[in-house]
Design a protein around this motif. Sequence first.
Motif, PDB file in Angstrom:
ATOM      1  N   LEU A  57       0.894  -1.376  -0.057  1.00 37.48           N
ATOM      2  CA  LEU A  57       0.032  -0.113   0.045  1.00 37.48           C
ATOM      3  C   LEU A  57       0.727   1.259   0.104  1.00 37.48           C
ATOM      4  CD1 LEU A  57      -2.664  -1.058   2.557  1.00 37.48           C
ATOM      5  CD2 LEU A  57      -2.972  -0.921   0.060  1.00 37.48           C
ATOM      6  N   ALA A  58       2.066   1.091   0.606  1.00 41.14           N
ATOM      7  CA  ALA A  58       2.952   2.321   0.746  1.00 41.14           C
ATOM      8  C   ALA A  58       4.191   1.783   1.154  1.00 41.14           C
ATOM      9  CB  ALA A  58       2.337   3.248   1.696  1.00 41.14           C
ATOM     10  N   GLU A  59       5.237   2.419   0.285  1.00 39.46           N
ATOM     11  CA  GLU A  59       6.536   1.911   0.198  1.00 39.46           C
ATOM     12  C   GLU A  59       7.312   2.041   1.725  1.00 39.46           C
ATOM     13  OE1 GLU A  59       9.535   1.003  -1.575  1.00 39.46           O
ATOM     14  OE2 GLU A  59       7.734   0.420  -2.941  1.00 39.46           O
ATOM     15  N   ASN A  60       6.921   3.152   2.644  1.00 36.75           N
ATOM     16  CA  ASN A  60       7.378   3.279   3.951  1.00 36.75           C
ATOM     17  C   ASN A  60       6.623   2.579   5.080  1.00 36.75           C
ATOM     18  OD1 ASN A  60       5.433   5.238   3.806  1.00 36.75           O
ATOM     19  ND2 ASN A  60       6.479   6.505   5.356  1.00 36.75           N
ATOM     20  N   LYS A  61       5.603   2.181   4.763  1.00 31.40           N
ATOM     21  CA  LYS A  61       4.862   1.236   5.712  1.00 31.40           C
ATOM     22  C   LYS A  61       5.012  -0.082   5.957  1.00 31.40           C
ATOM     23  CE  LYS A  61       2.373   5.019   6.364  1.00 31.40           C
ATOM     24  NZ  LYS A  61       2.720   6.093   7.391  1.00 31.40           N
ATOM     25  N   VAL A  62       5.146  -0.669   7.158  1.00 31.15           N
ATOM     26  CA  VAL A  62       5.714  -2.005   7.619  1.00 31.15           C
ATOM     27  C   VAL A  62       4.842  -2.542   8.603  1.00 31.15           C
ATOM     28  CG1 VAL A  62       8.068  -1.154   6.970  1.00 31.15           C
ATOM     29  CG2 VAL A  62       7.540  -1.309   9.225  1.00 31.15           C
ATOM     30  N   LEU A  63       4.998  -4.060   8.891  1.00 30.43           N
ATOM     31  CA  LEU A  63       4.386  -4.394  10.026  1.00 30.43           C
ATOM     32  C   LEU A  63       5.178  -4.052  11.207  1.00 30.43           C
ATOM     33  CD1 LEU A  63       3.047  -5.952   7.539  1.00 30.43           C
ATOM     34  CD2 LEU A  63       2.964  -8.005   9.224  1.00 30.43           C
ATOM     35  N   ASP A  64       4.392  -3.735  12.003  1.00 28.51           N
ATOM     36  CA  ASP A  64       4.758  -3.269  13.607  1.00 28.51           C
ATOM     37  C   ASP A  64       4.209  -3.814  14.646  1.00 28.51           C
ATOM     38  OD1 ASP A  64       6.267  -0.241  14.574  1.00 28.51           O
ATOM     39  OD2 ASP A  64       4.570  -1.108  15.539  1.00 28.51           O
ATOM     40  N   ILE A  65       4.656  -4.333  15.602  1.00 33.47           N
ATOM     41  CA  ILE A  65       4.110  -4.712  16.945  1.00 33.47           C
ATOM     42  C   ILE A  65       3.929  -3.513  17.741  1.00 33.47           C
ATOM     43  CG2 ILE A  65       4.371  -6.222  19.094  1.00 33.47           C
ATOM     44  CD1 ILE A  65       4.191  -7.678  16.125  1.00 33.47           C
ATOM     45  N   GLU A  66       2.702  -3.452  18.098  1.00 35.62           N
ATOM     46  CA  GLU A  66       2.105  -1.922  18.569  1.00 35.62           C
ATOM     47  C   GLU A  66       2.944  -1.728  19.789  1.00 35.62           C
ATOM     48  OE1 GLU A  66      -1.465   0.810  18.873  1.00 35.62           O
ATOM     49  OE2 GLU A  66      -1.874  -1.286  18.909  1.00 35.62           O
ATOM     50  N   LYS A  67       3.716  -0.685  19.838  1.00 36.76           N
ATOM     51  CA  LYS A  67       4.393  -0.153  21.211  1.00 36.76           C
ATOM     52  C   LYS A  67       5.671  -1.177  21.772  1.00 36.76           C
ATOM     53  CE  LYS A  67       0.570   2.350  22.809  1.00 36.76           C
ATOM     54  NZ  LYS A  67      -0.794   2.624  23.708  1.00 36.76           N
ATOM     55  N   GLY A  68       5.771  -1.918  20.682  1.00 34.94           N
ATOM     56  CA  GLY A  68       6.859  -2.952  20.840  1.00 34.94           C
ATOM     57  C   GLY A  68       6.496  -4.021  21.967  1.00 34.94           C
ATOM     58  N   SER A  69       5.254  -4.398  22.103  1.00 31.71           N
ATOM     59  CA  SER A  69       4.668  -5.236  23.122  1.00 31.71           C
ATOM     60  C   SER A  69       5.336  -6.484  23.100  1.00 31.71           C
ATOM     61  CB  SER A  69       3.160  -5.271  23.137  1.00 31.71           C
ATOM     62  OG  SER A  69       2.756  -6.395  23.942  1.00 31.71           O
ATOM     63  N   LEU A  70       5.548  -7.314  23.965  1.00 32.35           N
ATOM     64  CA  LEU A  70       6.209  -8.653  24.042  1.00 32.35           C
ATOM     65  C   LEU A  70       5.117  -9.728  24.489  1.00 32.35           C
ATOM     66  CD1 LEU A  70      10.022  -8.233  25.110  1.00 32.35           C
ATOM     67  CD2 LEU A  70       8.969  -8.446  22.702  1.00 32.35           C
ATOM     68  N   TYR A  71       4.002  -9.170  24.738  1.00 32.23           N
ATOM     69  CA  TYR A  71       2.829  -9.850  25.291  1.00 32.23           C
ATOM     70  C   TYR A  71       2.032 -10.806  24.146  1.00 32.23           C
ATOM     71  CZ  TYR A  71       3.938  -7.546  29.564  1.00 32.23           C
ATOM     72  OH  TYR A  71       4.359  -7.199  30.699  1.00 32.23           O
ATOM     73  N   ALA A  72       1.780 -12.001  24.626  1.00 37.31           N
ATOM     74  CA  ALA A  72       0.590 -12.498  23.505  1.00 37.31           C
ATOM     75  C   ALA A  72      -0.647 -12.043  23.198  1.00 37.31           C
ATOM     76  CB  ALA A  72       0.318 -14.113  24.142  1.00 37.31           C
ATOM     77  N   GLY A  73      -0.878 -11.749  22.091  1.00 35.51           N
ATOM     78  CA  GLY A  73      -2.275 -11.193  21.614  1.00 35.51           C
ATOM     79  C   GLY A  73      -1.907  -9.477  21.270  1.00 35.51           C
ATOM     80  N   ALA A  74      -0.442  -9.317  21.371  1.00 36.99           N
ATOM     81  CA  ALA A  74      -0.187  -7.872  21.030  1.00 36.99           C
ATOM     82  C   ALA A  74      -0.808  -7.539  19.492  1.00 36.99           C
ATOM     83  CB  ALA A  74       1.372  -7.832  21.053  1.00 36.99           C
ATOM     84  N   ASN A  75      -1.186  -6.295  19.493  1.00 39.37           N
ATOM     85  CA  ASN A  75      -1.564  -6.002  18.160  1.00 39.37           C
ATOM     86  C   ASN A  75      -0.549  -5.596  17.183  1.00 39.37           C
ATOM     87  OD1 ASN A  75      -3.849  -4.917  16.895  1.00 39.37           O
ATOM     88  ND2 ASN A  75      -3.464  -2.841  17.133  1.00 39.37           N
ATOM     89  N   VAL A  76      -0.800  -6.169  16.012  1.00 34.05           N
ATOM     90  CA  VAL A  76      -0.015  -5.811  14.811  1.00 34.05           C
ATOM     91  C   VAL A  76      -0.697  -4.629  14.138  1.00 34.05           C
ATOM     92  CG1 VAL A  76       1.195  -6.642  12.953  1.00 34.05           C
ATOM     93  CG2 VAL A  76       0.649  -8.369  14.882  1.00 34.05           C
ATOM     94  N   ILE A  77       0.247  -3.858  13.727  1.00 31.95           N
ATOM     95  CA  ILE A  77      -0.355  -2.632  13.054  1.00 31.95           C
ATOM     96  C   ILE A  77       0.798  -2.168  11.877  1.00 31.95           C
ATOM     97  CG2 ILE A  77      -1.417  -1.398  15.028  1.00 31.95           C
ATOM     98  CD1 ILE A  77       0.915   0.273  15.254  1.00 31.95           C
ATOM     99  N   LEU A  78       0.187  -1.350  10.909  1.00 35.30           N
ATOM    100  CA  LEU A  78       1.032  -0.656  10.010  1.00 35.30           C
ATOM    101  C   LEU A  78       1.521   0.535  10.425  1.00 35.30           C
ATOM    102  CD1 LEU A  78       1.532  -1.657   7.095  1.00 35.30           C
ATOM    103  CD2 LEU A  78      -0.366  -0.089   6.242  1.00 35.30           C
ATOM    104  N   TYR A  79       2.860   0.896  10.376  1.00 31.70           N
ATOM    105  CA  TYR A  79       3.601   1.823  10.840  1.00 31.70           C
ATOM    106  C   TYR A  79       4.563   2.235   9.906  1.00 31.70           C
ATOM    107  CZ  TYR A  79       4.321   5.118  14.610  1.00 31.70           C
ATOM    108  OH  TYR A  79       4.455   6.375  15.247  1.00 31.70           O
TER     109      TYR A  79
END
Length: 125
Positions: free
Chosen positions: A75-97
């Motif tokens: 969708l955009a050259e500079n957007k990547v998969l990101d684990i929101e806020k660097g969470s290390l917990y199971a169920g952490a949200n995956v976002i585009l950032y």
Amino acid sequence: IVPTGKGYYKIVSALGDKVLDVEGGKAQNLADLIIYSQNNKSNQKFRFEKVAESDEFIQNEKQLEDGTYTICSSLAENKVLDIEKGSLYAGANVILYSSNNASNQQYVFKKDNSKVFMLRLNSIV
């Protein structure tokens, strides 16, 4: 991980015919990543950049090798998969950032004996 052409791949769930999808096709920070039915649209296509070779990306139909990658949205050259806020917990949200080379945007791929890729966040030792 299935090639879709032009250096992009779809990430298929091991649970069935669902794939990774940028919800609503929004090329913006904080857009959620979901598992959704395949529709072959841009919001379901990703390319893989090796972290050690930041200017190299995986070309058409090339087999992914074991290593650490950033997963970029079509969708955009500079957007990547990101684990929101660097969470290390199971169920952490995956976002585009926006890409910032942080460890919560780096994923380690390793093939098992059945040629299925296992994925884990680079910040998990």
